[in-house]
Every structure is written in structure tokens, then in C-alpha cells.
Write a protein that holds these residues in place. Structure first.
Motif, PDB file in Angstrom:
ATOM      1  N   VAL A 161      13.817  -6.438  -2.609  1.00  0.00           N
ATOM      2  CA  VAL A 161      14.260  -6.270  -3.995  1.00  0.00           C
ATOM      3  C   VAL A 161      13.063  -5.955  -4.903  1.00  0.00           C
ATOM      4  N   TRP A 163      11.227  -5.437  -8.943  1.00  0.00           N
ATOM      5  CA  TRP A 163      11.095  -6.368 -10.066  1.00  0.00           C
ATOM      6  C   TRP A 163      11.891  -5.964 -11.292  1.00  0.00           C
ATOM      7  N   LYS A 187      14.094 -10.710   0.311  1.00  0.00           N
ATOM      8  CA  LYS A 187      12.661 -10.801  -0.058  1.00  0.00           C
ATOM      9  C   LYS A 187      12.578 -10.456  -1.533  1.00  0.00           C
ATOM     10  N   GLU A 190       7.314 -10.076  -5.699  1.00  0.00           N
ATOM     11  CA  GLU A 190       6.205 -11.002  -5.944  1.00  0.00           C
ATOM     12  C   GLU A 190       5.838 -11.125  -7.416  1.00  0.00           C
ATOM     13  N   SER A 241       9.904   1.706  -4.615  1.00  0.00           N
ATOM     14  CA  SER A 241       9.236   2.992  -4.829  1.00  0.00           C
ATOM     15  C   SER A 241       9.417   3.931  -3.630  1.00  0.00           C
ATOM     16  N   LEU A 264      15.678   4.581  -4.082  1.00  0.00           N
ATOM     17  CA  LEU A 264      14.294   4.835  -4.509  1.00  0.00           C
ATOM     18  C   LEU A 264      14.247   5.295  -5.972  1.00  0.00           C
ATOM     19  N   CYS A 297      15.686   2.739 -12.592  1.00  0.00           N
ATOM     20  CA  CYS A 297      15.632   3.910 -11.708  1.00  0.00           C
ATOM     21  C   CYS A 297      16.491   5.055 -12.220  1.00  0.00           C
ATOM     22  N   GLU A 394       8.119  10.267 -11.851  1.00  0.00           N
ATOM     23  CA  GLU A 394       8.763   9.080 -12.393  1.00  0.00           C
ATOM     24  C   GLU A 394       7.691   8.218 -13.056  1.00  0.00           C
TER      25      GLU A 394
HETATM   26  P1  NAD Z   1       7.690  -1.319  -4.849  1.00  0.00           P
HETATM   27  O1  NAD Z   1       8.043  -0.317  -3.835  1.00  0.00           O
HETATM   28  O2  NAD Z   1       6.266  -1.513  -5.178  1.00  0.00           O
HETATM   29  O3  NAD Z   1       8.235  -2.746  -4.468  1.00  0.00           O
HETATM   30  C1  NAD Z   1       9.602  -2.970  -4.188  1.00  0.00           C
HETATM   31  C2  NAD Z   1       9.709  -4.107  -3.221  1.00  0.00           C
HETATM   32  O4  NAD Z   1       9.117  -3.686  -1.987  1.00  0.00           O
HETATM   33  C3  NAD Z   1       8.970  -5.376  -3.636  1.00  0.00           C
HETATM   34  O5  NAD Z   1       9.729  -6.503  -3.248  1.00  0.00           O
HETATM   35  C4  NAD Z   1       7.688  -5.305  -2.813  1.00  0.00           C
HETATM   36  O6  NAD Z   1       7.159  -6.565  -2.516  1.00  0.00           O
HETATM   37  C5  NAD Z   1       8.165  -4.628  -1.544  1.00  0.00           C
HETATM   38  N1  NAD Z   1       7.113  -3.954  -0.791  1.00  0.00           N
HETATM   39  C6  NAD Z   1       5.954  -3.426  -1.260  1.00  0.00           C
HETATM   40  N2  NAD Z   1       5.231  -2.912  -0.235  1.00  0.00           N
HETATM   41  C7  NAD Z   1       5.955  -3.096   0.902  1.00  0.00           C
HETATM   42  C8  NAD Z   1       5.752  -2.779   2.276  1.00  0.00           C
HETATM   43  N3  NAD Z   1       4.665  -2.164   2.695  1.00  0.00           N
HETATM   44  N4  NAD Z   1       6.730  -3.101   3.164  1.00  0.00           N
HETATM   45  C9  NAD Z   1       7.865  -3.715   2.750  1.00  0.00           C
HETATM   46  N5  NAD Z   1       8.100  -4.070   1.457  1.00  0.00           N
HETATM   47  C10 NAD Z   1       7.159  -3.758   0.540  1.00  0.00           C
HETATM   48  O7  NAD Z   1       8.540  -0.899  -6.131  1.00  0.00           O
HETATM   49  P2  NAD Z   1       8.575  -1.605  -7.515  1.00  0.00           P
HETATM   50  O8  NAD Z   1       7.354  -1.177  -8.238  1.00  0.00           O
HETATM   51  O9  NAD Z   1       8.856  -3.061  -7.372  1.00  0.00           O
HETATM   52  O10 NAD Z   1       9.884  -0.961  -8.164  1.00  0.00           O
HETATM   53  C11 NAD Z   1       9.834   0.218  -8.860  1.00  0.00           C
HETATM   54  C12 NAD Z   1      10.413   1.355  -8.048  1.00  0.00           C
HETATM   55  O11 NAD Z   1      11.717   1.003  -7.587  1.00  0.00           O
HETATM   56  C13 NAD Z   1      10.623   2.611  -8.866  1.00  0.00           C
HETATM   57  O12 NAD Z   1      10.231   3.738  -8.128  1.00  0.00           O
HETATM   58  C14 NAD Z   1      12.124   2.628  -9.116  1.00  0.00           C
HETATM   59  O13 NAD Z   1      12.681   3.875  -9.395  1.00  0.00           O
HETATM   60  C15 NAD Z   1      12.648   2.032  -7.873  1.00  0.00           C
HETATM   61  N6  NAD Z   1      13.990   1.485  -8.094  1.00  0.00           N
HETATM   62  C16 NAD Z   1      15.045   2.132  -7.529  1.00  0.00           C
HETATM   63  C17 NAD Z   1      16.337   1.671  -7.754  1.00  0.00           C
HETATM   64  C18 NAD Z   1      17.513   2.375  -7.151  1.00  0.00           C
HETATM   65  O14 NAD Z   1      18.572   1.765  -7.059  1.00  0.00           O
HETATM   66  N7  NAD Z   1      17.393   3.617  -6.707  1.00  0.00           N
HETATM   67  C19 NAD Z   1      16.545   0.540  -8.516  1.00  0.00           C
HETATM   68  C20 NAD Z   1      15.441  -0.093  -9.070  1.00  0.00           C
HETATM   69  C21 NAD Z   1      14.158   0.384  -8.831  1.00  0.00           C
END
Ligand code: NAD
Length: 492
Positions: A161, A163, A187, A190, A241, A264, A297, A394
């Protein structure tokens, strides 16, 4: 370390959360007592210290989920429905606590959480609880006799999930997973895991058997990676992301080919035709880039306006969108909270320079707000070139990129000129045009004369690099089940 802490919620009321990992219906310390420090983005001050799951803890959570799955998978649908509704009731009852936690550790407006995130969460649980006894297969005639299909649960699943709307996005994963008879390890992010610590308490109170729902906070690179690599996790639903989404897909290919669904990023176009209800278009386009500070997103971060109304639109959009009352997200007088972190604030601001370099006209904002916390002014650029990075990448902040267009064909081409395809909005009073444009837009969701609603019964997800799979709606159940064909020989 597995204790509890008391935090100040809405109107100074105390909110108690456990700090440990939630495994097997108990709060337990992480292996080696590893922890993560959480800050309050409104002040930058330390807020809490929470257990951080390590690889060994993920192994423990998977073992617990596996054990629970052996009975949960055959539990009566009515049992699953009852427990899901009990959890929904408890979330409603404890709404102010959950909303307080989202305000103090994610910077989400308390009013937004109470008015949208929590009702959506409850709605998702209730909607999918109704599917628990409707996960049906087909009955088929074959040459040998007859056959039927069974939609079966996949097994131990994981949900990772982000943030930006953590509780609501959790419910998008949790609800169909449970209805279909899976067990799930969540998960939490953080940067803001406190909602999950509270949710865990409610899971126990609702009466879920141990291990059906495990909730662990941890670093993405440690706990998230351990889940994505785990050979006994059968499905992983990730929201976050695009970069991490790609890694997760590659990891699945390298390990056990677990089923992966990805939600994403996006760079949503909002298209305003000159026949639109002008006031309505202004209202929704403003909302589309300011809700949750644009950390959404589906944010309407590209705004295309027909040239005949362009000057009027940017003047009135700027007058409206530049107004905000920055402050404590817990207060009802605040209309805009902080962005999630200093890193994110700097990243957003780095696009201001890029916007100027590419020849865009800064309409308003473009700077941080002085004082503690990660506040940033609503920002908009006009006359943005289609190839500019602020039109293509983005930004995930309160940052609008606006451009004009002459014809329907031109704006469709511009809207589709993106690696993303999550969501789009079209503003027009011409029904024929609405049909043509919604059909031509490459996106998982197109709204007409509004922006960005999410509904439990309506599928949500992206095309192109915005993701794979759907959350919400009946379609989501396909992603949380597997199909078995059973064939009977009656003739040979
Ligand atoms: P992020 O990818 O940094 O983190 C998302 C989650 O992934 C966190 O829980 C993080 O701890 C985990 N994570 C990070 N590295 C990882 C790894 N190597 N392996 C497994 N898990 C890992 O993204 P973010 O900065 O928390 O969120 C922002 C992004 O999420 C933006 O790009 C946004 O567009 C996207 N988003 C998409 C939707 C959708 O439904 N399409 C909804 C909300 C956010």
C-alpha cells in the motif's frame, strides 16, 4: 518493542495504537527489534516509532497466513460476509480515530478522511461482503458429459500500500481478497503506517480468525521486497510508483510467477470544451488537482482548454485554485495540509524550474510555504508545451499544467500522448462529443462533467504504464481468484 502509544487526535482526544507487527492476531516485536521513526508532516516532528518487519517477520506472517488459509478457504460465505460487515461497522464506529491518524501521519485533511476515505473503505467492505456467496463458476456441456468451473481463492496474498490514501487503498485490496476466501498480508507504507496499526485492533475486535489478515509495517526495500520474492505468496497486489511496480513484476518472473496486479501512476488529462458548463468545469478541474494536495494517482494534472475560452478559463482557474488555507489537517478551517515529506516537497518544487525552462508561464504558486512542515503552495503553469516534462511526468503534487487546443482530434491526440492511462475527465454538454471522446481516450476510467469519483461497484485501474488489473467492482474478483475446470465423463 511491542507496546502501545497514545497520540493526540481530533479535538485533542487520545488515540491509542499498538506499535508492533500484527501477526496471528497479536502485536509482536520485529526480529531484532527493528523500528521505523514516523514524523508528522505538518510539523516535521517525530510522531511515533513503529516495528519494522524484516525478512524473518515476513516468513512468520506467511506461515500464519498459510495456516489460516487452510480453514478460511472453505469457510461459509456467510461467515466471511458477517466478519467483513463487522469490520465495516467498527471502522465506522472508530472513524474519528482513523481519520485523526491519517491527518497526523499522512497529512490528509481530517474532513476528507471522514467525508471520503472512511465512507469509501466501509462501502468497499460492505460491497464485497455481498460477493462472498456469489463467486460463481459456469456450467458447461462437453462431448464426454458435463463440466463446471469453480472460482477458487488463490491462497496467501499480499497487498503493498502507498502513503497517499492508505486506508482507502487498503480496502481496495482487503475487501475482494477476503470475499474470495484468500488470506492476506498487508504491508503498510513506512511513511504513514498508523492507520494500519489501528485497523489491526479492529480486525481482532471484529472476530477474524488469527492469520486471515496480517498487517505489517516495514521498508519497501526490506519487507516489501521480501513479500514480492516470497515463494509461498501466491498473489501480490501493488499500488505505488511505476519504478517499483516494474521491479515487482520482474521479481515475480524470477521467483514463483506469483500473480501480480499493479496500480501505478497517472498523468490524467482534464479536457474542457467551449460548450462545457463553465462553472462545473472550473469546480471539478480545481478539485482534480487540489484534493489531497494532488497526491492522487488520478489527479487531473494536465488541463486542456479549448482556445475560445482559454484566457477566461486560466484567469478564473488561477483565482480559484491559488486560494488555500494551509495548516493543521485536523482543523476544520484548514483546506490544505502538507505534502507527505520534505523529499516529496523538494521533488515537486524541482518541476517549477523545469516548467520555466520549457517556456511555460507560471500562473500561481511555485514555492514552499514558510514555517515548519512540508507545505507547498498550489501551483499552475499555463501555455505548457506538450513535450515539456511538466506535461509528461507524474509530479504527484498540487501542480497543474495547462494548455489550449483548437479541435477535438487535436485534444484526443494530446490526451493520449502519455505513457500513462489511468483516468481522464471530459467537460462538454454535447452528448455526441462525450461519446466520441470517452471512446477515443486511452484510460481505465473516463468521467464526464466530473472528476475522479471512485465507487465500490465500478472497476478501477489503468492501461499502458498505469498498471495491470482492476480494483473494485465485480472485475476485481477475477484478480483475486483462480479458475478450475472440473469435467465429468458420463459417456465413454
Ligand atoms: P512507492 O512505489 O515508493 O511505494 C509504494 C509502496 O511500495 C510502499 O509501501 C513501499 O514501502 C513499497 N515499496 C517500495 N519499494 C519496494 C520494493 N522494492 N519492493 C516492494 N515494495 C516496495 O510509491 P509511493 O511513493 O508510496 O506512492 C506514490 C505512487 O503511487 C505514485 O506513482 C502514484 O501514482 C501511485 N499510486 C497509484 C494508485 C493507483 O491506484 N493507480 C493509487 C495511489 C498511488
Amino acid at each position: 518493542m511491542a507496546s502501545s502509544i497514545v497520540l493526540n487526535g481530533s479535538e485533542g482526544r487520545p488515540v491509542t495504537v499498538n506499535t508492533g507487527l500484527f501477526i496471528d492476531n497479536e502485536f509482536v516485536p520485529s526480529s531484532g527489534n527493528a523500528t521505523i521513526d514516523i514524523e508528522n508532516p505538518s510539523t516535521g516532528a517525530h510522531l511515533a516509532t513503529i516495528s519494522a518487519a524484516q525478512k524473518e517477520d515476513i516468513d512468520r506472517a506467511v506461515a500464519s497466513s498459510e495456516k489460516a488459509f487452510s480453514t478460511w478457504k472453505t469457510s461459509a460465505p456467510g461467515v466471511r460476509r458477517g466478519l467483513m460487515n463487522a469490520l465495516a461497522d467498527l471502522i465506522e464506529k472508530h472513524a474519528w480515530e482513523l481519520a485523526s491518524l491519517e491527518a497526523i501521519d499522512a497529512g490528509i485533511l481530517y474532513s476528507d478522511s471522514m467525508g471520503l476515505h472512511i465512507p469509501q473503505t466501509v462501502e468497499n467492505l460492505r460491497y464485497f461482503s455481498g460477493w462472498a456467496d456469489k463467486v460463481d463458476g459456469q456450467s458447461l456441456t462437453i462431448a464426454e458429459g458435463f463440466a463446471y468451473t469453480r472460482r477458487e481463492p488463490i491462497g496467501v496474498c499480499a497487498g503493498i500500500v502507498p502513503w497517499n490514501s492508505p486506508l482507502m487503498i487498503t480496502s481496495w485490496k482487503l475487501s475482494p481478497a477476503l470475499a474470495a476466501g484468500n488470506t492476506i498480508i498487508l504491508k503498510t507504507p513506512e511513511l504513514c503506517p498508523l492507520f494500519g496499526q489501528k485497523l489491526a485492533q479492529l480486525v481482532v475486535e471484529a472476530g477474524f480468525p488469527p492469520g486471515v489478515i496480517n498487517i505489517v509495517c516495514g521498508l519497501g526495500t526490506v519487507a516489501g521486497a521480501a513479500l514480492s520474492e516470497h515463494m509461498r505468496v501466491k498473489k501480490l497486489s501493488f499500488t505505488g510508483s511505476p519504478a517499483v511496480g516494474r521491479q515487482i513484476m520482474a521479481t515475480s518472473a524470477r521467483t514463483n510467477l506469483k500473480k501480480v496486479t499493479l496500480e501505478l501512476g497517472g498523468k490524467g488529462p482534464s479536457i474542457v470544451f467551449d460548450d462545457a458548463d463553465f462553472e462545473k468545469a472550473l469546480f471539478w478541474t480545481t478539485m482534480g488537482i487540489s484534493v489531497n494536495n494532488g497526491q492522487v494517482c488520478i489527479a487531473g494534472s494536465r488541463i486542456y482548454v479549448q482556445d475560445t475560452i482559454y484566457d477566461k478559463f486560466i484567469k478564473e482557474f488561477s483565482a480559484r485554485a491559488s486560494k488555500a488555507v494551509h495548516g493543521d489537517p485536523l482543523l476544520s478551517t484548514t483546506t490544505k495540509g502538507p505534502v507527505i515529506s520534505a523529499v516529496q516537497r523538494e521533488r515537486i518544487l524541482s518541476f517549477v524550474e523545469k516548467g520555466l525552462e520549457s517556456g511555460g508561464a507560471l500562473l500561481h504558486g511555485g514555492k514552499a510555504i514558510d514555517g515548519p512542515g512540508h507545505f507547498i503552495a498550489n501551483t499552475a503553469f499555463a501555455n505548457v508545451d506538450q513535450s515539456a516534462s511538466i506535461m509528461q511526468q507524474e509530479i504527484f503534487g498540487p501542480f497543474a499544467s495547462i494548455a489550449s487546443f483548437k479541435t477535438e482530434e487535436e485534444v484526443i491526440a494530446k490526451a493520449n500522448d502519455s505513457v500513462y492511462g489511468l483516468s481522464a475527465a471530459v467537460f462538454t454538454t454535447n452528448l455526441d462529443r462525450a461519446f466520441r471522446v470517452t471512446e477515443a481516450i486511452e484510460a481505465g476510467q473516463v468521467t464526464v462533467n466530473m472528476w475522479g469519483t471512485v465507487n465500490a461497484n465500478t472497476p478501477f485501474g489503468g492501461v499502458k504504464e498505469s498498471g495491470i488489473g482492476r480494483e473494485m467492482g465485480k472485475d476485481a474478483l477475477d484478480d483475486w481468484t483462480t479458475v478450475k475446470s472440473v469435467k465429468y465423463n458420463l459417456k465413454m
